[in-house]
Write a protein that holds these residues in place. Sequence first.
Motif, mmCIF file in Angstrom:
data_model
loop_
_atom_site.group_PDB
_atom_site.id
_atom_site.type_symbol
_atom_site.label_atom_id
_atom_site.label_comp_id
_atom_site.label_asym_id
_atom_site.label_seq_id
_atom_site.Cartn_x
_atom_site.Cartn_y
_atom_site.Cartn_z
ATOM 1 N N TRP A 101 0.834 -1.198 0.000
ATOM 2 C CA TRP A 101 0.000 0.000 0.000
ATOM 3 C C TRP A 101 0.870 1.249 0.000
ATOM 4 C CZ3 TRP A 101 -0.940 4.295 2.957
ATOM 5 C CH2 TRP A 101 -2.144 4.964 2.718
ATOM 6 N N LEU A 102 1.968 1.237 0.767
ATOM 7 C CA LEU A 102 2.856 2.395 0.843
ATOM 8 C C LEU A 102 3.575 2.651 -0.482
ATOM 9 C CD1 LEU A 102 4.363 1.938 4.398
ATOM 10 C CD2 LEU A 102 2.859 3.767 3.636
ATOM 11 N N GLU A 103 3.793 1.609 -1.289
ATOM 12 C CA GLU A 103 4.408 1.808 -2.601
ATOM 13 C C GLU A 103 3.501 2.624 -3.513
ATOM 14 O OE1 GLU A 103 5.358 -2.041 -4.118
ATOM 15 O OE2 GLU A 103 7.012 -2.326 -2.686
ATOM 16 N N ASP A 104 2.183 2.482 -3.356
ATOM 17 C CA ASP A 104 1.236 3.260 -4.141
ATOM 18 C C ASP A 104 1.052 4.677 -3.607
ATOM 19 O OD1 ASP A 104 0.850 1.026 -5.709
ATOM 20 O OD2 ASP A 104 -0.914 0.342 -4.572
ATOM 21 N N HIS A 105 1.574 4.937 -2.418
ATOM 22 C CA HIS A 105 1.475 6.257 -1.780
ATOM 23 C C HIS A 105 2.893 6.709 -1.409
ATOM 24 C CE1 HIS A 105 -2.913 5.873 -1.402
ATOM 25 N NE2 HIS A 105 -2.644 4.589 -1.254
ATOM 26 N N PRO A 106 3.644 7.224 -2.395
ATOM 27 C CA PRO A 106 5.062 7.522 -2.144
ATOM 28 C C PRO A 106 5.312 8.694 -1.205
ATOM 29 C CG PRO A 106 4.415 8.232 -4.347
ATOM 30 C CD PRO A 106 3.254 7.496 -3.765
ATOM 31 N N ARG A 107 4.289 9.485 -0.883
ATOM 32 C CA ARG A 107 4.493 10.604 0.053
ATOM 33 C C ARG A 107 4.648 10.144 1.491
ATOM 34 N NH1 ARG A 107 1.135 14.975 0.883
ATOM 35 N NH2 ARG A 107 -0.631 13.598 1.175
ATOM 36 N N ILE A 108 4.160 8.949 1.815
ATOM 37 C CA ILE A 108 4.159 8.471 3.197
ATOM 38 C C ILE A 108 5.388 7.601 3.449
ATOM 39 C CG2 ILE A 108 2.906 7.148 4.921
ATOM 40 C CD1 ILE A 108 0.342 7.855 3.509
ATOM 41 N N HIS A 109 6.103 7.930 4.512
ATOM 42 C CA HIS A 109 7.287 7.173 4.921
ATOM 43 C C HIS A 109 7.139 6.800 6.386
ATOM 44 C CE1 HIS A 109 9.154 8.602 1.222
ATOM 45 N NE2 HIS A 109 8.766 9.816 1.571
ATOM 46 N N HIS A 110 7.647 5.650 6.767
ATOM 47 C CA HIS A 110 7.604 5.202 8.158
ATOM 48 C C HIS A 110 8.960 5.388 8.821
ATOM 49 C CE1 HIS A 110 3.890 2.417 7.986
ATOM 50 N NE2 HIS A 110 3.628 3.484 8.698
ATOM 51 N N ALA A 111 8.941 5.786 10.070
ATOM 52 C CA ALA A 111 10.127 5.800 10.922
ATOM 53 C C ALA A 111 9.728 5.064 12.195
ATOM 54 C CB ALA A 111 10.563 7.229 11.232
ATOM 55 N N PHE A 112 10.340 3.923 12.443
ATOM 56 C CA PHE A 112 9.961 3.094 13.588
ATOM 57 C C PHE A 112 10.809 3.458 14.801
ATOM 58 C CE2 PHE A 112 8.942 0.404 9.873
ATOM 59 C CZ PHE A 112 7.584 0.306 10.085
ATOM 60 N N VAL A 113 10.147 3.588 15.960
ATOM 61 C CA VAL A 113 10.879 3.837 17.199
ATOM 62 C C VAL A 113 11.492 2.512 17.670
ATOM 63 C CG1 VAL A 113 9.475 5.802 17.904
ATOM 64 C CG2 VAL A 113 8.827 3.537 18.640
ATOM 65 N N PRO A 114 12.627 2.580 18.366
ATOM 66 C CA PRO A 114 13.234 1.334 18.853
ATOM 67 C C PRO A 114 12.347 0.632 19.869
ATOM 68 C CG PRO A 114 14.758 3.192 19.026
ATOM 69 C CD PRO A 114 13.439 3.752 18.655
ATOM 70 N N VAL A 115 12.524 -0.668 19.986
ATOM 71 C CA VAL A 115 11.772 -1.454 20.954
ATOM 72 C C VAL A 115 12.141 -0.972 22.357
ATOM 73 C CG1 VAL A 115 11.410 -3.764 21.862
ATOM 74 C CG2 VAL A 115 11.657 -3.424 19.416
ATOM 75 N N GLY A 116 11.161 -0.762 23.198
ATOM 76 C CA GLY A 116 11.389 -0.316 24.568
ATOM 77 C C GLY A 116 11.559 1.185 24.701
ATOM 78 N N ALA A 117 11.322 1.928 23.638
ATOM 79 C CA ALA A 117 11.467 3.381 23.700
ATOM 80 C C ALA A 117 10.188 4.058 23.225
ATOM 81 C CB ALA A 117 12.657 3.823 22.861
ATOM 82 N N CYS A 118 9.052 3.593 23.725
ATOM 83 C CA CYS A 118 7.774 4.143 23.281
ATOM 84 C C CYS A 118 7.624 5.608 23.674
ATOM 85 C CB CYS A 118 6.620 3.322 23.828
ATOM 86 S SG CYS A 118 6.470 3.380 25.603
ATOM 87 N N TRP A 119 8.369 6.066 24.654
ATOM 88 C CA TRP A 119 8.272 7.461 25.087
ATOM 89 C C TRP A 119 8.783 8.421 24.014
ATOM 90 C CZ3 TRP A 119 13.197 9.350 25.218
ATOM 91 C CH2 TRP A 119 14.216 8.422 25.348
#
Length: 184
Positions: A101-119
Amino acid sequence: MICADELGPVIPRTFPLAPAWSPDGHRIKAELDYSRGPEKTWVYGALRVRDGQQITMAASSRNSVLYQQFLQQVEDANPTGEIWIVTDNLSSHNSLSTRTWLEDHPRIHHAFVPVGACWLNLQEGRWRIFRKTALAGRSFANSDDIAYATTPATDQLNSRAKPWIWGRPAPPTRRRPRRYVYTV
């Protein structure tokens, strides 16, 4: 930059009526007893950090299809520029269907937070305020009531939104130094 997360499961539950007073003026004590409905509701939330505006969506489950619907709402609310979404590394955020789905919407990018750093995700702090506004002290009979409560709460919080800053503000500085006068 947009911080996104899921709140839930929020479970509809009804509490019995409060016990009345006895004839001699004492409060009747009753055990806490409540029933939980079979439905669970998840609330997806996205916080636009630059102005404090939030988008929420109530959903019946937490899966890739509903997450993609939520991403579509985020994209519709932000019509120009690239969108970086800061989120946790949940399977629905990183599934094959979501990546397709993200390939069809090139404006959206994900940046994942590290595990255990939800703050690091600023949406976590916003959930605390949202819970107090929409969910605290209320009894919901079904999932539609929860979905209905999220809309006015989001509108109310967006009406007084400010840019979201992580941490506490600096304490105010004193304008004049203290002067002590001693008399003899």
